[in-house]
Design an enzyme around this catalytic site. Structure first.
Site: not given
Ligand code: GLA
Length: 386
Positions: A35-37, A68, A121, A124, A171, A223
């Protein structure tokens, strides 16, 4: 599945189409920096050896035909009339990427076959892998010269604006630019990054990811709430620190100012500020091969996510406690957005069996859920395979 098998699967599905291009894009696990991005801060993810693969070739019209292999189902849409699908929601990641390309360049229609083994889900980033893989495939098929960072931003915009999930950039970044045997230290403001050799194998340690089996129900509303609380905290802190733009600009030296904020903002800000510092420290420890110290920071990160950011849940806490109880575990924490999903632990190789036994003995009994345990290696980011 390898590239040849993927191409064969494509030919079976689309026998008269042109020879396909094959790409892969990995999922990710974040080692620290949660939760830093979206606070312009620091993260330290690693691309995992679980991936999405796509094979595709161009069509002569404006249609995209998808199949798929995992769902054994297909879908088709027109590039001239791109809408979100409610029936085949997995296609929205590809639709979204097409939509974002179309904002600056025309595209040709495509036939695409895909498969993947990133657990879905589970936090990852199977969706980021699908976006990044599609972006790479579309760039290659259409002969575009969009750079890697532009593709990453495009994939993130597909998720934000088309799929409707307000994620940060971590991600998509790691899925595109991860490197085998390395973790990626990213400054989410400047997008400067450093690939740090992961000293796990030489220290006979491994990254163990455990899926709690808790589906991340609250994730999008909570979020977004966290994001807005961080923004509010910045507005409040500006009274004392007028130069700041994001929580990234507040250092641990200023934590006394944070103590003046209302309780919820105080806790959120404290997590982000201390977590950014932990990432900076963690990178130094990792580069020095100091896994004990690195692991301590993972443990602290979990406590902060649980108590200050309040994005853990009892099942993740239990998995972390069980992992931490095993001698040979350097550190353990929840990873990803939270409210379910996975934990990540750094564990001495000789303790992995014991960790598995402890988790399997206690976790199902106490939660009624079956955990899934993975040992992941740091893999290469997205690639054109054939
Ligand atoms: C999810 C979001 C990322 C990031 C994380 C928490 O994975 O897609 O951008 O904010 O949560 O670190």
């Amino acid at each position: 599945m390898n590239a040849r098998e993927m191409a064969e699967a494509f030919r079976r599905r689309f026998p008269i189409a042109d020879e396909p291009i094959v790409v892969r894009a990995p999922g990710r696990v974040n080692l620290i920096g949660e939760h830093t991005d979206y606070n312009d801060g620091y993260v330290l993810p690693m691309a995992i050896d679980a991936q999405i693969m796509l094979a595709g070739s161009l069509r002569n019209d404006q249609e995209v035909h998808l199949y798929s292999l995992d769902f054994q189902s297909g879908d088709r849409f027109s590039l001239q009339d791109l809408e979100r699908s409610t029936a085949a929601t997995w296609t929205n990641y590809i639709r979204g990427v097409c939509a974002k390309f179309l904002e600056f360049t025309p595209l040709k229609g495509m036939n695409i076959v895909l498969t993947g083994n990133v657990p879905q889900g589970a936090g990852l980033s199977s969706s980021a892998a699908l976006e990044v893989g599609s972006a790479l495939l579309i760039r290659s098929l259409n002969g575009l010269d969009t750079g890697a960072v532009e593709l990453i931003k495009l994939a993130q915009r597909a998720e934000n604006e088309f799929v409707g999930v307000n994620c940060g950039i971590m991600d998509q970044f790691i899925s595109m630019l991860g490197k085998q045997g390395h973790v990626l230290f990213l400054d989410c403001r400047s997008l400067d990054y450093d690939l740090v050799p992961a000293p796990f194998a030489v220290n006979q340690a491994s990254v163990v990811v455990i899926d709690s089996g808790v589906k991340r129900g609250l994730v999008s509303s909570e979020y977004n709430l966290r994001r807005s609380q961080c923004e509010k905290a910045v507005e409040e802190l500006k009274k004392d620190l007028p130069h700041i733009r994001a929580l990234r600009d507040v250092s641990v030296m200023n934590l006394d100012l944070v103590e003046k904020l209302p309780l919820d903002l105080r806790k959120r800000a404290r997590h982000v500020i201390t977590e950014n510092q932990r990432v900076l420290d963690a990178v130094k420890f990792l580069a020095a091969g100091k896994l004990q110290e690195f692991g301590q920071l993972m443990n602290q990160s979990h406590t902060s996510l649980r108590d200050d950011y309040e994005v853990s849940c009892k099942e993740l806490d239990l998995l972390v406690e069980l992992a931490q109880s095993v001698p040979g575990t350097y550190g353990s924490r929840m990873t990803g957005a939270g409210f379910g999903g996975c934990t990540v632990s750094l564990v001495a190789d000789h303790s992995i069996d014991q960790l598995k036994a402890v988790v399997l003995e206690h976790y199902p009994h106490q939660t009624g859920l079956q955990p899934r345990i993975y040992v992941f290696n740091a893999s290469e980011g997205a690639q054109l395979l054939a």
